[in-house]
Each structure stands twice: as C-alpha cells, then as structure tokens.
Design an enzyme around this catalytic site. Structure first.
Site, PDB file in Angstrom:
ATOM      1  N   ASP A  13       0.884  -1.170   0.000  1.00 62.49           N
ATOM      2  CA  ASP A  13       0.000   0.000   0.000  1.00 62.49           C
ATOM      3  C   ASP A  13       0.920   1.218   0.000  1.00 62.49           C
ATOM      4  OD1 ASP A  13      -1.680   2.088   0.582  1.00 62.49           O
ATOM      5  OD2 ASP A  13      -2.258   1.372   2.574  1.00 62.49           O
ATOM      6  N   LYS A  75       2.550  10.872  -4.139  1.00 64.55           N
ATOM      7  CA  LYS A  75       1.367  10.182  -4.656  1.00 64.55           C
ATOM      8  C   LYS A  75       0.412  11.131  -5.382  1.00 64.55           C
ATOM      9  CE  LYS A  75      -2.019   6.818  -3.077  1.00 64.55           C
ATOM     10  NZ  LYS A  75      -2.367   5.929  -1.964  1.00 64.55           N
ATOM     11  N   GLU A 176      -7.256   0.345  -4.218  1.00 67.02           N
ATOM     12  CA  GLU A 176      -7.188   0.248  -2.752  1.00 67.02           C
ATOM     13  C   GLU A 176      -8.482  -0.297  -2.130  1.00 67.02           C
ATOM     14  OE1 GLU A 176      -5.935   4.190  -1.818  1.00 67.02           O
ATOM     15  OE2 GLU A 176      -3.917   3.826  -2.578  1.00 67.02           O
ATOM     16  N   ASP A 198     -13.223   5.088   2.823  1.00 67.56           N
ATOM     17  CA  ASP A 198     -11.777   5.311   2.998  1.00 67.56           C
ATOM     18  C   ASP A 198     -11.505   6.805   3.180  1.00 67.56           C
ATOM     19  OD1 ASP A 198      -9.051   5.602   2.797  1.00 67.56           O
ATOM     20  OD2 ASP A 198      -8.836   4.484   0.925  1.00 67.56           O
TER      21      ASP A 198
END
Ligand code: AMP
Length: 536
Positions: A13, A75, A176, A198
């Site tokens: 992850d 990211k 994810e 999330d």
C-alpha cells in the site's frame, strides 16, 4: 492447499503519507515491520546536507531543516503532466521544487537534479523490498501494488514503472478499496454488498462491492480527492491561530517553524480526541515578544472538534449517497461498512456511519493495514487454482478532446473492466493535415480540468476508420486503429508535448482568470513550507 510460492510476492500500500508492506504465509497475511519496528513507513525521500539519500522516518525528520530536499506527497504528483491544473496548484503548496520532466510530466528537484516521480516512488518501494527481504530472509521478486480507485491510466502506468525501478516484477496494480474488501472477505464465502469508506490523510474514496464467494465485483466508486485528515487538522489549526491572534495580535502563520509545531500539535490533539474527551494543545515558546516567551495553550474538547468538522464528515455521506444512487442503492441495502484510512477512526465518523447505514462499521479490519493485507492476499492467490475473481470498474471516464476543448466520453464511468469501446476517426482539423487525437481522463466536461493521457497521430486519409479503446484488467488503456493495410494495429500514446488542444484551453482559462484576484480567508492563502501541510 498451495505450498510456498516459487516466486515470493508482497502486497504494498503506497500511501500519500505512509506505506505498508504485507506478505502471506500459510494463507494468513501479515504486515512486515520496518527496520524501526513500525508497521508503516513514511513515504518521504530526502537528500541530507551531507548528500545521503534518506527514506522513511529519517527523511521525514529532516523536513523542517531541509525542506527543499525533502520529497513528500509524491502520490499526488505521480503520473500527472506538469501543465495539469493539480500540479500547477500543488507547486505553490509544496516546499520542494516541482519541474517539468523529460516527457512533459511533473518531476521534482532533489539535490539540484531532476528526478521523475516513478524514481522517487521507486526509492520508497526499493526500501520496502529490502525491509521485506531482510525480515522474510529471502528474495522477493514480485509485488502487487495498490492505487486509489480514482487513479488515471497514466498514474497507474507510473506506479507500475516505480515498481519496475525498485526491481519488482509488478504482477498487478489493484484498487485500494478492492484490496480492503479482499482483506475483509477473502475465503469467507460471503454473499454481501459492502461499502468501503476510505477517509485518509488527503482523500476520501468510497466503493460499493458485491461479494459472492471469492468473486469481488465493484458496483460503483467515487470520492473527493481534496477531502481528508489534513482538512480536519486545518480546522484545529485555524482555531489555534485565531485564539493566539485574539490574545497577542500575532499571526503565527508567518512563522514556518511555529506553524509546523501548531500543525503537529493539532494533529496530535485530533488523534488523542479519538480516545479521550478533552485535551490541551500546549506548545511552549512558539513566539516571543520583547524577549518574553509566548506559549500556545488551547483546551479542546471532542465536542468542539465535532462542531469544527461536522460539515466535512457530512460531505463524506453526501458522496456515499451519490455513489449508491449510481446503482439505485440505498444505505440500508449495505450489509457491511468497512473503514479504511486513519481519519475514519474519529468517533464522530463512526457515530454517523451507524446513523446513516443503520449499522455500526465492521470491527476487526484494521484501517491502516487492510489495503496492504488485501494486496498481499491477491498476490498470493494469483497463481493458485482457487484464486479470486475481481471485477472492477473504471472510476473516471476516458475520452477525447473535441475541437471546442470539451471532453467527449468514450469509456464511461463505472464501466466494468476489462472493457472496450470503438469510434470512428473524425476528419483532420485542417484538410490534408494529419489527424491528431488527444486523450484525457477525468470527470470534467472541460479538458483543462482533466488529466492528459497522451496523443495519437494518424494520416488524414485515415478519416472514418475505426479506433478501439480497450481497458485491461488493471484499468490500463490500450489504443488500436483499423489500418487499411494491416488491420487492427496497436498505437502507442505520445505524451512528450502538451497537446495543442490543451495549450489553447489553458490559454483561455488563464485569460479568464486574469481579472482582479481576491485573497480568500482572513490570513490569505498559506504557501511555502506550511503549504504542503494543508494538502498533503
Ligand atoms: P492514512 O492516509 O490512512 O494514513 O490516514 C492518515 C490520516 O488519518 C491523518 O490525517 C491522521 O491524522 C489521521 N488519523 C490517524 N489516526 C487517527 C485517529 N486515531 N483519529 C483521527 N484521525 C486519525
């Protein structure tokens, strides 16, 4: 039952703030601890004053003293073109320099040298590879790496490239939320509709999945790429700054070191308030006046924090309902809610989940670890006979630019992948000239607000011929063209230059913006070192 894999594999992850690596042994996935014994590694890469390359906690530790050479938040940049709106906005927030890379992509300056984002993320991944190899005492040649469901084709390709740079054979890029669903439902023989909620450091993502045994089918997905834990921190930061201003008429926003301390204090208070009802943000000597130290000392209750942030939490439920509505679903039709992301630990979030869905969120799925665990489970099952089936969807439409700089959808949002769509080549813009097609991905009707994926160029004589857009199982785009001489022929996308269509659209947008600019908020916008904290 499968024996040990011939080629060991890990699940990774790769988060905005932290990364986590997991492996499966005897069908049980476990997180691999870092060399410091932690279960997560800060996704920060830095060059020390002495010229040493630092990764993880060591790199994060030098952020305040060496902000120009400390790269965080990769990211948000990876796989984006330098000219894209998001990158241009982040430039003023991040404390290191973002430059144009060799292929027109966003890149960074580290120690004066241009580094691509796949290189930066590759350094983090290589570090995780070493950690896993040391801990598991064998070589780990393969990886499954997770990415946000809303990642574009270009972002996925760039993460794949990062994995390759790190020395991995990347077996799969997985979304994810899908990985989190796997961690929850793998091998449990469930028949359920679940919602993965999330709420991480910088983004909110929601996915609805149908679980039928080991078939994991994503029904719909959505989110807000600018809603996450930092927004909660900022509400507390503003509260503290207002208090300090009222007491001393000093704006702490002007001092980067004080701001870093306020930010840390705010985040710690927020996290503590998930466990206890009252805290005091106590920061001695953040400023001085006439040689006398001035302290921050602000009591904060959970109740007050809830008041300061309830609108942010409510926004997440509006998004949940929108995503559910795309499949004509209501909240009470969801069997389980799975929480992912540190910010989902906030009691207010959990209370509102219970009220909204009529059931508490699922306990026992660890929000920080479940994505890596699910990625590891997927990796382990890839060559097994009883492997899982993932049916994912495209989270952002893919389309082409029209002559008026609008977005013409070719592959719609939520189309199940793999998938394919065809269209016919339009005539050239100018007679006799090659036909240029610029491909974008995004939710906006205007291409300036979408991500540029690449261009294809074909001779004018190709007008009317068929073009195929195919999405593979990882949501990666493949384009082919019905060549009169050779039949269907694969085309590669060129991304070197900003396409003409985007140049025009950017110029128009700039002209529109060039009216008088008004600073928002009492203290205006905070850039520089503090800026990245606003949107990490
Ligand atoms: P992630 O991106 O999943 O690592 O999420 C990080 C975010 O979660 C940061 O904004 C943290 O401040 C926040 N966070 C972590 N733990 C907690 C907690 N116990 N309560 C509230 N927020 C938390």
């Amino acid at each position: 039952m499968a024996g040990p894999r011939e080629k060991p594999i890990v699940g990774i992850d790769l988060g905005t703030t932290n990364a986590c690596v997991a492996s499966v042994r005897n069908r049980i996935p476990r997180v691999v601890p870092t060399d410091r014994g932690a279960l997560i590694l800060p996704t920060v890469v830095a060059l020390s004053e002495k010229g040493d390359l630092l990764v993880g906690a060591l790199a994060k530790d030098q952020l305040i003293v060496n902000p120009k050479n400390t790269i965080y938040g990769a990211k948000r940049l990876i796989g984006r073109t330098f000219s894209s709106k998001v990158v241009q906005e982040l430039r003023s927030y991040y404390s290191y320099e973002i430059v144009e890379g060799p292929a027109g992509e966003a890149a960074v300056l580290l120690g004066g040298a241009v580094r691509t984002l796949p290189e930066i993320s590759g350094i983090v991944l290589a570090h995780l590879k070493r950690i896993a190899e040391t801990f598991l005492q064998r070589e780990i040649p393969q990886a499954v790496i997770s990415v946000p469901a809303h990642y574009s084709d270009a972002q996925r390709q760039a993460v794949r490239e990062a994995g390759r740079i790190a020395g991995f054979e990347v077996r799969r890029i997985v979304n994810e939320p899908t990985a989190a669903a796997l961690a929850y439902g793998f091998s449990r023989g469930l028949d359920q509709k679940i919602l993965v909620y999330d709420l991480g450091g910088g983004t909110f993502d929601v996915s609805v999945l149908q679980l039928s045994g080991n078939v994991f089918e994503v029904l719909a997905t959505g989110g807000d790429t600018f809603l996450g834990g930092v927004d909660f921190d900022n509400r507390i930061i503003d509260y503290v700054l207002d208090d300090f201003w009222r007491r001393h008429q000093i704006d702490l926003a002007g001092s980067p070191i004080a701001m870093q301390r306020v930010k840390n204090g705010a985040e710690t208070a927020k996290i503590d308030l998930s466990l206890i009802p009252n805290v005091v943000i106590d920061l001695p000597y953040v400023e001085e006046r006439k040689g006398k130290p001035l302290d921050v000392r602000v009591p904060l209750s959970r109740h007050r924090l809830d008041e300061l942030t309830v609108d942010l939490v409510d926004r997440t439920f509006e998004i949940c309902d929108r995503v559910l509505a795309e499949r004509n679903l209501r909240p009470d039709q969801i069997d389980e809610v799975i929480l992912v992301g540190g910010q989902s630990r906030m009691p207010l979030v959990q209370e509102k989940i219970r009220a909204h869905f009529g059931r508490p969120a699922r306990k026992g799925v660890h929000p920080d670890e479940c994505v890596a665990l699910g990625a590891a489970l997927l990796g382990d099952s890839l060559d097994a006979i009883d492997s899982v089936t993932l049916v994912d969807v495209l989270s952002m439409p893919i389309g082409i630019a029209t002559p008026t700089n609008h977005f013409r959808t070719i592959l719609e949002k939520n189309v199940a992948i793999p998938s394919a769509r065809s269209f016919r080549l339009p005539p050239p813009r100018e007679p006799g000239q090659p036909i240029e097609i610029d491909i974008f991905q995004g939710a906006s009707d205007l291409i300036v607000d979408d991500e540029f994926l690449g261009s294809i160029r074909l001779p004018a004589a190709a007008t009317g011929r068929r073009i195929d857009f195919k999405l593979d199982e990882e949501s990666l785009l493949h384009v082919s063209f019905d060549d009169p001489a050779k039949g269907m022929t694969a085309l590669s996308l060129a991304t070197r230059d900003t396409p003409e269509a985007l140049r025009r659209a950017l110029a128009e947008a700039a002209a529109e913006r060039s009216g008088p600019q008004v600073e928002s908020g009492a203290r205006g916008r905070r850039g520089g070192l503090f800026g990245w904290l606003k949107r990490g």
